[in-house]
Design a protein around this motif. Structure first.
Motif, PDB file in Angstrom:
ATOM      1  N   CYS A 103      37.195  35.209   3.103  1.00 14.81           N
ATOM      2  CA  CYS A 103      38.024  35.827   2.213  1.00 14.81           C
ATOM      3  C   CYS A 103      37.776  34.888   1.032  1.00 14.81           C
ATOM      4  N   GLU A 104      38.254  35.279  -0.128  1.00 11.33           N
ATOM      5  CA  GLU A 104      38.140  34.574  -1.564  1.00 11.33           C
ATOM      6  C   GLU A 104      39.302  33.432  -1.245  1.00 11.33           C
ATOM      7  N   PRO A 105      38.656  32.232  -1.717  1.00 12.33           N
ATOM      8  CA  PRO A 105      39.652  31.022  -1.792  1.00 12.33           C
ATOM      9  C   PRO A 105      41.138  31.385  -2.040  1.00 12.33           C
ATOM     10  N   ASP A 106      41.238  32.032  -3.292  1.00 11.37           N
ATOM     11  CA  ASP A 106      42.706  32.363  -3.989  1.00 11.37           C
ATOM     12  C   ASP A 106      43.466  33.443  -2.977  1.00 11.37           C
ATOM     13  N   ALA A 107      42.963  33.874  -1.883  1.00 12.74           N
ATOM     14  CA  ALA A 107      43.352  34.785  -1.120  1.00 12.74           C
ATOM     15  C   ALA A 107      44.109  34.174   0.099  1.00 12.74           C
ATOM     16  N   VAL A 108      44.286  32.723   0.089  1.00 11.57           N
ATOM     17  CA  VAL A 108      44.870  32.156   1.399  1.00 11.57           C
ATOM     18  C   VAL A 108      45.479  30.921   0.827  1.00 11.57           C
ATOM     19  N   GLU A 109      46.380  30.745   1.595  1.00 15.17           N
ATOM     20  CA  GLU A 109      47.139  29.358   1.546  1.00 15.17           C
ATOM     21  C   GLU A 109      47.810  29.064   2.952  1.00 15.17           C
ATOM     22  N   ILE A 110      48.144  27.884   3.116  1.00 11.46           N
ATOM     23  CA  ILE A 110      48.887  27.374   4.353  1.00 11.46           C
ATOM     24  C   ILE A 110      49.904  28.310   4.886  1.00 11.46           C
ATOM     25  N   GLY A 111      49.953  28.634   5.968  1.00 16.39           N
ATOM     26  CA  GLY A 111      50.823  29.591   6.184  1.00 16.39           C
ATOM     27  C   GLY A 111      50.341  31.198   6.258  1.00 16.39           C
ATOM     28  N   THR A 112      49.199  31.503   5.692  1.00 20.29           N
ATOM     29  CA  THR A 112      48.770  32.697   5.575  1.00 20.29           C
ATOM     30  C   THR A 112      48.568  33.410   7.043  1.00 20.29           C
ATOM     31  N   ARG A 113      48.887  34.692   7.305  1.00 22.13           N
ATOM     32  CA  ARG A 113      48.637  35.243   8.652  1.00 22.13           C
ATOM     33  C   ARG A 113      47.229  35.913   8.654  1.00 22.13           C
TER      34      ARG A 113
END
Length: 136
Positions: A103-113
């Protein structure tokens, strides 16, 4: 996402079933029959109680991003696959798995399922498990 010319895993007798299952788009983990620990990386002994009573178990293939890092340049990596999002995914089954997020880096954060997908290898009877954000 392509995989080759990236490095491919060294398939050993201990890990052969894991990689073969991945080629069939199944994610396996190990479970200890003595203490119940579900663990990954495949090994013949439980890393907690050292029992050899460990069996393969199919994982759900879903989890949560525990941690991640973004690599924007990497020698030998195909430019079309950069930036590379490297992550620890905490599987719903318990263990954490070091993996890539597709995925693109801006589509993820800690806690993303996230859920698992598999990238086939041309050079071996194996596939690489990668994860993508879940559409919730």
């Amino acid at each position: 996402m392509s995989w080759e010319p990236r490095p491919t895993p060294e398939i050993t007798p201990e890990t052969k079933r894991y990689w073969s299952a991945a080629a069939d788009e199944t994610l396996l983990v190990r479970e200890c029959g003595d203490c119940g620990l579900v663990h990954h990386y495949p090994r013949e002994y439980c890393p907690d109680c050292f029992s050899d009573d460990v069996d393969w178990r199919e994982a759900t293939g879903t989890g949560t991003v525990y941690s991640y890092s973004v690599t924007r340049t990497m020698s030998g990596w195909p430019d079309e696959d950069l930036p590379l999002v490297i992550s620890y995914v905490e599987l719903d089954d318990g263990p954490r798995l070091l993996t890539n997020l597709d995925c693109e880096p801006d589509a993820v954060e800690i806690g993303t399922r996230v859920e698992v997908r598999f990238v086939s290898l041309k050079s071996a009877d194996a596939a690489i498990p990668v994860f993508v954000p879940l559409e919730e």
